[in-house]
Design a protein around this motif. Structure first.
Motif, PDB file in Angstrom:
ATOM      1  N   ASN A  67      40.888  29.165  46.132  1.00 22.45           N
ATOM      2  CA  ASN A  67      40.493  30.596  46.117  1.00 22.45           C
ATOM      3  C   ASN A  67      41.250  31.744  44.797  1.00 22.45           C
ATOM      4  O   ASN A  67      41.528  32.502  45.206  1.00 22.45           O
ATOM      5  CB  ASN A  67      40.474  31.779  47.230  1.00 22.45           C
ATOM      6  N   ALA A  74      44.706  41.523  37.342  1.00 21.94           N
ATOM      7  CA  ALA A  74      44.702  41.482  38.679  1.00 21.94           C
ATOM      8  C   ALA A  74      44.388  40.043  39.474  1.00 21.94           C
ATOM      9  O   ALA A  74      45.753  40.052  40.397  1.00 21.94           O
ATOM     10  CB  ALA A  74      43.728  42.323  39.631  1.00 21.94           C
ATOM     11  N   SER A  75      43.853  39.682  39.060  1.00 24.60           N
ATOM     12  CA  SER A  75      43.475  38.403  39.752  1.00 24.60           C
ATOM     13  C   SER A  75      44.408  36.812  39.921  1.00 24.60           C
ATOM     14  O   SER A  75      45.328  35.986  40.602  1.00 24.60           O
ATOM     15  CB  SER A  75      42.344  37.075  39.826  1.00 24.60           C
ATOM     16  N   HIS A  76      45.766  37.269  38.331  1.00 30.08           N
ATOM     17  CA  HIS A  76      46.757  36.570  38.495  1.00 30.08           C
ATOM     18  C   HIS A  76      47.703  37.067  39.456  1.00 30.08           C
ATOM     19  O   HIS A  76      48.652  36.684  39.896  1.00 30.08           O
ATOM     20  CB  HIS A  76      47.274  36.491  37.315  1.00 30.08           C
ATOM     21  N   LEU A  77      47.515  38.953  39.867  1.00 27.89           N
ATOM     22  CA  LEU A  77      48.533  39.449  40.389  1.00 27.89           C
ATOM     23  C   LEU A  77      48.526  38.864  42.321  1.00 27.89           C
ATOM     24  O   LEU A  77      49.239  38.916  43.171  1.00 27.89           O
ATOM     25  CB  LEU A  77      49.053  40.631  40.243  1.00 27.89           C
ATOM     26  N   ARG A  78      47.489  38.191  42.507  1.00 27.22           N
ATOM     27  CA  ARG A  78      46.216  39.044  43.482  1.00 27.22           C
ATOM     28  C   ARG A  78      46.803  37.236  43.977  1.00 27.22           C
ATOM     29  O   ARG A  78      47.385  36.667  45.295  1.00 27.22           O
ATOM     30  CB  ARG A  78      45.504  38.564  43.895  1.00 27.22           C
ATOM     31  N   GLY A  83      49.043  32.175  46.966  1.00 22.97           N
ATOM     32  CA  GLY A  83      49.725  33.661  46.436  1.00 22.97           C
ATOM     33  C   GLY A  83      49.365  33.841  45.184  1.00 22.97           C
ATOM     34  O   GLY A  83      48.903  32.774  44.473  1.00 22.97           O
ATOM     35  N   ALA A  84      50.328  34.759  45.070  1.00 24.42           N
ATOM     36  CA  ALA A  84      50.222  35.148  43.335  1.00 24.42           C
ATOM     37  C   ALA A  84      51.135  33.850  42.372  1.00 24.42           C
ATOM     38  O   ALA A  84      51.479  33.129  42.395  1.00 24.42           O
ATOM     39  CB  ALA A  84      50.963  36.248  43.177  1.00 24.42           C
TER      40      ALA A  84
END
Length: 132
Positions: A67, A74-78, A83-84
């Motif tokens: 996932n 944003a996807s790197h952080l999310r 986790g991130a």
């Protein structure tokens, strides 16, 4: 239709022009630094992500592993299931760097990146992980 390289060049040109027109010498230095960081990302970082990560971790992947998407900041952080994957400004706390060193996960699974490529990603995270 605008081809990606032309779109990138135009985007960087417009960003540079807008930022340079904006203000004081301190602001100009900061803006110049931002432009250099974005150029670094496009020249050195994005190609690594595209070549080694996007097959399994992008919106265009046949199956997104864990996932985790890596095709936007944003996807790197999310992050994904674990986790991130980045902590901007702190590469040593970033799961991405752990995985690239094969410390926890072993990414990419087809073979470890060169030390130079890993250092490029470390530097990118250390400067705040800029992304256009």
């Amino acid at each position: 239709m605008v081809i990606p390289d032309m779109r990138l060049s135009l985007t960087l040109f417009l960003i540079h022009g807008f930022l340079c027109a904006a203000g004081t010498s301190t602001q100009a230095k900061e803006q110049s630094s931002l432009v250099k960081h974005l150029e670094f990302f496009e020249r050195d970082v994005r190609p690594l992500l595209v070549t080694h990560c996007y097959e399994c971790h992008s919106t265009h992947a046949k199956r997104v592993e864990a996932n985790l998407l890596l095709d936007s900041r944003a996807s790197h952080l999310r992050g994904g299931d674990s986790g991130a994957v980045i902590v901007p400004g702190d590469a040593s706390s970033s799961l991405l760097i752990e995985a690239l060193h094969y410390d926890s996960y072993e990414m990419p699974p087809k073979g470890k990146l060169s030390d130079e490529d890993i250092q490029t990603l470390v530097h990118w995270i250390e400067i705040g992980a800029p992304w256009p």
